[in-house]
Design an enzyme around this catalytic site. Structure first.
Site, PDB file in Angstrom:
ATOM      1  N   ASN A 160       0.866  -1.188   0.000  1.00  0.00           N
ATOM      2  CA  ASN A 160       0.000   0.000   0.000  1.00  0.00           C
ATOM      3  C   ASN A 160       0.892   1.224   0.000  1.00  0.00           C
ATOM      4  O   ASN A 160       1.352   1.688   1.045  1.00  0.00           O
ATOM      5  CB  ASN A 160      -0.909  -0.016   1.226  1.00  0.00           C
ATOM      6  CG  ASN A 160      -1.941  -1.110   1.133  1.00  0.00           C
ATOM      7  OD1 ASN A 160      -2.909  -1.008   0.382  1.00  0.00           O
ATOM      8  ND2 ASN A 160      -1.698  -2.196   1.856  1.00  0.00           N
ATOM      9  N   GLU A 161       1.126   1.732  -1.188  1.00  0.00           N
ATOM     10  CA  GLU A 161       2.046   2.843  -1.372  1.00  0.00           C
ATOM     11  C   GLU A 161       1.388   4.145  -0.925  1.00  0.00           C
ATOM     12  O   GLU A 161       0.172   4.196  -0.723  1.00  0.00           O
ATOM     13  CB  GLU A 161       2.426   2.947  -2.857  1.00  0.00           C
ATOM     14  CG  GLU A 161       3.182   1.740  -3.387  1.00  0.00           C
ATOM     15  CD  GLU A 161       4.639   1.684  -2.927  1.00  0.00           C
ATOM     16  OE1 GLU A 161       4.996   2.339  -1.939  1.00  0.00           O
ATOM     17  OE2 GLU A 161       5.419   0.961  -3.577  1.00  0.00           O
TER      18      GLU A 161
END
Ligand code: GLP
Length: 638
Positions: A160-161
């Site tokens: 989850n950037e």
């Protein structure tokens, strides 16, 4: 002495600092084992959320040990992994599926049908449906009881950037360029790193009943501090964990180093003002107030949480002078000590002169990046210096470089006479075969060739730095030769090799690096090997006269207050150092980028040395072109 709650006032997540990753993981593994056994006794399952990367490796090793030695069974366990690169088959050496099998699943009795890792092969058009099914499977299993997490350099959890929504679910994501660059080493080049991944969402992770995030090494320290003390925001997805009712971070001292209670304890609790703490605080005050040390006023101390220091030891004038002198005394042009000089205020002792000096370099080029200028000075000042390269560094050589070398050998050998041609041909064939399938591991021949390439570069660099030839040693430690990134495991044989070198050379001075690095990294592991070797020799007479100095590669410069010895470089010396670093041609663009625009190792080395000089200048000390800095290491440190 100090109230724990008070010290933690800025932390929005409960953090535990353990002496080492291994100790932290022992506790967590015991907790997991208790959960598994309790549920087994009740005839119920346990659902674990698992992570990949170097970070959880010590946890998995301990779980395997519990299975083997203490009969822990995983038959009632169901696992869900966080993420997988999209486009990789489960056999690809970098696939998370393979990682999990090699690091855990193959060594325990978890039934194959009960482990779940996102499938990197799902066609793009089917990913959405696949991800929904993954979520449903988690729900059908009863939801995740305990989720293990690591953290990426962008603050990502899973994949989850930055920008991932708090309610995001399992999905296909585009990898951040920093994340891809960080993975470049594992994939033998950034071009081979997949662009997409499948990851559980932040929302999926937050639904786990318990979340435990692990982080080791100084490279994680800034992110950990931000995730713990910053406001929850989607640009640092780890901050979103603050909303979870049962989350904790397990850290080693290096990963905890940027937490306020550790870095600036005086801001959150009353402290005992020892001279080193006062120096550290005053250096910090000078940079925070943007004033040279000698220009700090009483009110600056008062405004920045240091009023009690002022009351106890002030006024500012006295404190300033004392700190200024202490910092001044760290500067020396004589890193091996100045012969026949009063050394009471010098970082290194005057005698003996010359000294026997050993410089340990985890991989060829580390010594140039961190202390190339100092190395030259030590030679010029008559010391007997041996550079010991601990590993061959072959894993960090791109295939293109090896191809150039193999072609050269081949052409040379076929035009001359002899047998090198066969080996060179094997290397060419192996690399070519690797490119046509998923990039696999290198063959022994290829690794040897790549290692030799780095030897050649190291020698060229030493020549540039005016180090006489023949003074270098290449140990090619076995943990590296037989291992891969994230899977290294040092043994007694590695330690024995380093101890033998120490016993033979009996140095007065050792320069080393890697303290505080991720223990699974090459330099972190090399430092642990050296530390164990030191344990073996420390009762010997010569050791009593040996000092250990730590240097750092450009990824993390020392802060002013951490420095015990600062060696200034003139403009000409800086140029010489850069030219030496430049000889490590195979390492061009191999280093992670720490500052935008600085892609080359030599650029980073130059920037780091210049910025240390600026740090000293800003404190109000002399203005140098560049500085290389060192910290004295004591056996009980860290
Ligand atoms: C990858 C993984 C993350 C992991 C991170 C850190 O991005 N998807 O789950 O936390 O790497 O890796 P390491 O533990 O090797 O530092």
């Amino acid at each position: 002495m100090k109230s724990n709650i008070e010290a933690r006032q800025r932390e929005r997540i409960y953090t535990e600092v353990h002496p080492s990753a291994v100790v932290a993981c022992r506790g967590l593994a015991a907790e997991i084992a208790t959960l598994i056994r309790t549920r087994a006794a009740e005839g119920r399952n346990v659902v674990l959320g698992l992570a990949t990367g170097s970070t959880p490796v010590p946890l998995y090793r301990e779980l395997i040990r519990l299975h083997r030695e203490e009969g822990l069974s995983f038959r009632n366990v169901i696992t869900f992994n966080l993420d997988e690169y999209h486009g990789l088959t489960p056999e690809h050496p970098e696939s998370y599926s393979r990682f999990m099998r090699e690091q855990l699943f193959n060594h325990i009795d978890l039934p194959a049908s009960q482990s779940n890792v996102p499938d990197g092969r799902v066609p793009r058009g089917e990913v959405f449906a696949w991800c929904r099914a993954y979520e449903q499977k988690i729900a059908a299993a009863g939801g995740i009881d305990l989720q293990v997490l690591g953290i990426g350099r962008t603050g990502h959890i899973g994949f989850n950037e930055p920008g991932s929504a708090r309610d995001s679910r399992t999905r296909l994501v585009t990898l951040d360029s920093l994340t891809r660059r960080d993975a470049a080493r594992d994939f033998l080049g950034e071009a081979n790193v997949p662009r997409y991944a499948i990851t559980m969402g932040v929302g999926t992770i937050l639904e786990a009943r318990k979340v435990v995030l692990l982080a080791w090494g100084e490279a994680k320290a800034r992110m950990i501090a931000q995730a713990t003390e910053g406001r929850p925001n989607e640009t640092i997805p780890a901050t979103l964990l603050q909303d979870h009712p049962d989350v904790r971070f397990l850290l080693d001292p290096a990963a905890a180093a940027e937490l306020t209670r550790i870095k600036h304890p005086w801001l959150v609790t009353p402290v005992e003002w020892t001279p080193p703490l006062a120096r550290r605080a005053i250096a910090w005050l000078s940079s925070t107030a943007k004033r040279p040390v000698l220009k700090l006023l009483d009110e600056h101390y008062g405004e920045h949480g240091m009023a009690d220091l002022l009351t106890e030891q002030g006024p500012a004038y006295n404190l300033n002078i004392r700190a200024f002198n202490e910092i001044q005394h760290t500067i020396t042009g004589w890193p091996g000590g100045k012969p026949n000089a009063d050394d009471s205020h010098r970082p290194e002792r005057a005698s003996p002169h010359p000294k026997r000096v050993v410089v340990f370099s985890p991989e060829p080029s580390d010594e140039m990046l961190g202390m190339g200028g100092t190395l030259t000075r030590l030679i010029e000042q008559g010391h007997s210096v041996t550079v010991v390269y601990l590993t061959s560094g072959n894993l960090a050589v791109p295939d293109e470089e090896a191809m150039v070398a193999a072609d050269l050998v081949l052409e040379f050998a076929t035009s001359q006479a002899g047998g090198a041609a066969t080996a060179a041909r094997r290397v060419r064939d192996a690399i070519a075969a690797k490119q046509s399938t998923a990039k696999g591991q290198d063959t022994a021949d290829t690794r040897r060739l790549k290692g030799l390439l780095r030897r050649g570069e190291a020698r060229a660099a030493l020549r540039n730095a005016a180090v006489p030839s023949g003074t270098e040693r290449f140990l090619d430690l076995a943990f590296y030769e037989n291992g891969r990134y994230r899977q290294f495991r040092a043994t007694e044989a590695d330690v024995a090799q380093v101890a033998a070198v120490l016993r033979e050379l009996k140095p007065h001075q050792i320069f080393a690096t890697g303290a505080g690095q991720d223990p699974a990294s090459v330099s972190g592991m090399c430092f642990d090997v050296l530390r164990s070797a030191i344990q073996q020799v420390k009762t010997e007479g010569w050791w009593q006269d040996c000092r250990v100095w730590l240097y750092r590669t450009p990824d993390k410069a020392w802060a002013a207050h951490e420095i015990d010895m600062a060696v200034p470089l003139s403009p000409a010396q800086l140029t010489q150092k850069i030219q030496a670093v430049y000889q490590h041609k195979s390492q061009r663009s191999q280093m992670p980028v720490f500052e935008p625009g600085l892609h080359e190792a030599w650029q980073q080395a130059e920037a780091a040395a210049r910025s240390l000089a600026k740090t000293y200048d800003a404190l109000g000390l002399a203005e140098y072109e560049a500085i290389e800095a060192f910290q004295r290491w004591h056996d009980d440190a860290r």
